[in-house]
Structure formats: structure tokens, C-alpha cells
Design a protein around this motif. Structure first.
Motif, PDB file in Angstrom:
ATOM      1  N   THR A  73       0.608  -1.037   0.055  1.00 21.27           N
ATOM      2  CA  THR A  73       0.395  -0.193   0.145  1.00 21.27           C
ATOM      3  C   THR A  73       0.715   1.327   0.202  1.00 21.27           C
ATOM      4  N   ILE A  74       2.643   1.243   0.593  1.00 19.16           N
ATOM      5  CA  ILE A  74       3.216   2.415   0.607  1.00 19.16           C
ATOM      6  C   ILE A  74       2.951   3.385  -0.864  1.00 19.16           C
ATOM      7  N   CYS A  75       3.298   1.993  -1.668  1.00 22.04           N
ATOM      8  CA  CYS A  75       3.754   3.121  -3.125  1.00 22.04           C
ATOM      9  C   CYS A  75       2.316   3.265  -3.515  1.00 22.04           C
ATOM     10  N   PHE A  76       1.360   3.392  -2.820  1.00 23.94           N
ATOM     11  CA  PHE A  76      -0.044   3.784  -3.495  1.00 23.94           C
ATOM     12  C   PHE A  76      -0.493   5.514  -2.429  1.00 23.94           C
ATOM     13  N   LEU A  77       0.461   5.847  -1.676  1.00 29.24           N
ATOM     14  CA  LEU A  77       0.229   6.499  -0.828  1.00 29.24           C
ATOM     15  C   LEU A  77       0.428   7.613  -1.292  1.00 29.24           C
ATOM     16  N   ASP A  78      -0.806   9.059  -1.168  1.00 30.24           N
ATOM     17  CA  ASP A  78      -0.287  10.237  -1.121  1.00 30.24           C
ATOM     18  C   ASP A  78       1.368  11.173  -0.187  1.00 30.24           C
ATOM     19  N   ASP A  79       0.874  10.251   0.939  1.00 32.14           N
ATOM     20  CA  ASP A  79       1.725  11.319   1.557  1.00 32.14           C
ATOM     21  C   ASP A  79       2.053  10.266   2.805  1.00 32.14           C
ATOM     22  N   PRO A  80       3.430   8.892   2.278  1.00 29.57           N
ATOM     23  CA  PRO A  80       3.894   8.070   2.948  1.00 29.57           C
ATOM     24  C   PRO A  80       4.606   8.390   4.469  1.00 29.57           C
ATOM     25  N   LYS A  81       4.815   9.651   4.326  1.00 33.23           N
ATOM     26  CA  LYS A  81       5.963   9.644   5.940  1.00 33.23           C
ATOM     27  C   LYS A  81       4.546  10.029   6.325  1.00 33.23           C
ATOM     28  N   LYS A  82       3.112  10.942   6.497  1.00 27.71           N
ATOM     29  CA  LYS A  82       2.026  10.863   7.382  1.00 27.71           C
ATOM     30  C   LYS A  82       1.777   9.706   7.696  1.00 27.71           C
ATOM     31  N   THR A  83       1.384   9.365   6.491  1.00 27.15           N
ATOM     32  CA  THR A  83       1.087   7.447   7.091  1.00 27.15           C
ATOM     33  C   THR A  83       1.679   7.304   8.353  1.00 27.15           C
ATOM     34  N   LEU A  84       3.134   7.225   8.221  1.00 26.16           N
ATOM     35  CA  LEU A  84       4.019   6.167   8.927  1.00 26.16           C
ATOM     36  C   LEU A  84       3.010   6.889  10.608  1.00 26.16           C
ATOM     37  N   ARG A  85       3.297   8.256  10.235  1.00 27.38           N
ATOM     38  CA  ARG A  85       3.382   9.173  11.771  1.00 27.38           C
ATOM     39  C   ARG A  85       2.513   8.844  12.194  1.00 27.38           C
ATOM     40  N   GLU A  86       1.820   8.159  11.594  1.00 28.59           N
ATOM     41  CA  GLU A  86      -0.489   8.595  11.967  1.00 28.59           C
ATOM     42  C   GLU A  86      -0.249   6.552  12.939  1.00 28.59           C
ATOM     43  N   VAL A  87       0.645   5.430  12.356  1.00 29.39           N
ATOM     44  CA  VAL A  87       0.947   4.528  12.040  1.00 29.39           C
ATOM     45  C   VAL A  87       1.892   4.447  14.149  1.00 29.39           C
ATOM     46  N   HIS A  88       2.908   5.231  13.829  1.00 27.72           N
ATOM     47  CA  HIS A  88       3.242   5.838  15.254  1.00 27.72           C
ATOM     48  C   HIS A  88       2.573   5.427  16.920  1.00 27.72           C
ATOM     49  N   ARG A  89       1.828   6.900  16.029  1.00 23.81           N
ATOM     50  CA  ARG A  89       0.730   7.273  17.779  1.00 23.81           C
ATOM     51  C   ARG A  89      -0.074   6.562  17.412  1.00 23.81           C
ATOM     52  N   VAL A  90      -0.970   5.449  16.898  1.00 18.70           N
ATOM     53  CA  VAL A  90      -1.627   4.579  16.427  1.00 18.70           C
ATOM     54  C   VAL A  90      -1.363   3.345  17.584  1.00 18.70           C
ATOM     55  N   LEU A  91       0.259   2.894  17.600  1.00 20.43           N
ATOM     56  CA  LEU A  91       0.612   1.977  17.947  1.00 20.43           C
ATOM     57  C   LEU A  91       1.239   1.900  19.520  1.00 20.43           C
ATOM     58  N   LYS A  92       0.988   0.795  20.255  1.00 19.10           N
ATOM     59  CA  LYS A  92       2.087   1.054  21.776  1.00 19.10           C
ATOM     60  C   LYS A  92       2.570   1.268  22.371  1.00 19.10           C
TER      61      LYS A  92
END
Length: 216
Positions: A104-123
């Protein structure tokens, strides 16, 4: 897939996308084995769950998906689907043990923003498993050529090298731990047992999963 600019493509051609897994069963089996070897444990989510193919195979409980056509297929496979995009997840802070992102990451408009969101939701100590088709691999070059010819999916993709992915992960607060890869024999329908490789070696494989841990 979870992208804002290509949602309509995946919504309209959801069945066509899902058909790829039946058409290339041995490759799909190798990719599933690669993801399973990362051993996601606890309660987690796949960002861009698509048709739910991987989630249903490796017991990922929840998926994030904006394309309704894809989400319906995932629900049919027993996956709990939340509507949303990777760049703005409707998920609470520190609520997940792991997150998986497969291609999926190759289809994202803003992969870094998504990765930061992942960082937020992870314990704290949570794990992110990101799987890509490396840009410099034979598979990456093959799909990019299809994209240049106007392929409905790959024309919207932006492929990354494994080192570029690792750099993005570190930049947003992850420590990369392990790389597992398969499909080193070029493009074709075959099964290859996945194995642990170095970052440098991974560029030659057609499907690579990088496991990283949330750095607090």
C-alpha cells in the motif's frame, strides 16, 4: 489500498485486483509466508487492507480501507474493516500492538504522514511491518514499465527502495529490526521460501517485509 487519489480506481476494479492472487497463486503463497514470518502478535490492523487477502491468511483482525468495493471483499473474508485513509486514521492513540502495510505504501499520497499516524496508534514498543516491491528489483522495474504503459493500478504507484523505506521509518520514530524477503529469481509465477536478509541484499528480491519497532 489506502490512498486518497486512487481510491476510485481500486473501488471500481476491486474484483480485478483481487483476481491477481488467484492468477498468481504460487507468488501469493510466497508473499503470505513472508508476512507470516514477521509474526504479528496481539491486536493489530492492516493499513490498506484491500480485499482482505493477506489479513484473512495471517489472522490480522482489523483493516483500514477507503475503497468500498475492496472493503466489501475484505468483510466477506471475515475481516473487520474500518473506513478511512492512512494519512488520518480514525484510531485511538496507543491502541494497537502492531500495524501491517503490504504494498500500500507505494500508492499513498503522503507515506511519511501515514507512518507518523502508525506511530501514533501503536502502543509503546509496538511493531510496524511494512512490505514493498523494491524499485530496483526485477519486479519493481517490471511494474514500473507497466505503469508507464498506462496500467490502471501501477500507473498510480510510486515504488521505493528498501533503504528509502528504512530511512522513512527511522525519520518518523521507528527502529528497523529485521528484513524478510522472497522472489529473488525474477518475474514469474513460482514459490520461493522467504528468508532473513540484510538491507543491502533485500533490493534484489521482489517482495520484502521490514519489521520496525516504535521508538518512544
Amino acid at each position: 489500498m489506502t490512498t486518497t487519489s486512487t481510491v476510485s480506481i481500486f473501488n471500481r476494479y476491486a474484483l480485478d485486483y483481487d483476481h491477481w492472487y488467484r492468477k498468481h497463486e504460487m507468488v501469493a503463497e510466497a508473499e503470505v509466508k513472508t508476512v507470516s514470518m514477521t509474526k504479528p502478535q496481539g491486536f493489530g490492523m492492516e493499513v490498506g487492507v484491500g480485499s482482505g487477502f493477506f489479513a484473512s491468511k495471517v489472522n490480522i483482525q482489523m483493516g483500514l480501507e477507503p475503497a468500498l468495493g475492496m472493503a466489501e471483499l475484505a468483510r466477506d473474508r471475515g475481516v473487520m474493516v474500518v473506513a478511512g485513509i492512512g494519512e488520518s486514521m480514525p484510531i485511538r492513540d496507543y491502541s494497537l500492538d502492531y500495524v501491517v502495510i503490504i504494498v500500500t505504501i507505494c500508492f499513498l499520497d503522503d507515506p511519511k504522514k501515514t507512518l507518523r499516524e502508525v506511530h501514533r496508534v501503536l502502543k509503546p514498543g509496538g511493531r510496524l511491518i511494512t512490505c514493498i516491491v523494491p524499485r530496483e528489483s526485477s519486479h519493481g522495474r517490471f511494474y514500473m514499465e507497466l505503469g508507464r504503459r498506462g496500467h490502471r493500478f501501477y500507473s498510480a504507484a510510486h515504488f521505493y527502495t528498501v533503504k528509502e523505506l528504512a530511512s522513512m521509518l527511522r525519520e518518523v520514530g521507528f527502529v528497523d529490526e529485521e528484513v524478510i524477503a522472497t522472489l529473488s529469481r525474477g518475474v514469474g509465477d513460482y514459490y520461493e521460501e522467504p528468508k532473513t536478509v540484510s538491507l543491502g541484499e533485500a533490493e534484489d528480491y521482489g517482495f520484502v517485509c521490514v519489521t520496525a519497532t516504535r521508538r518512544d
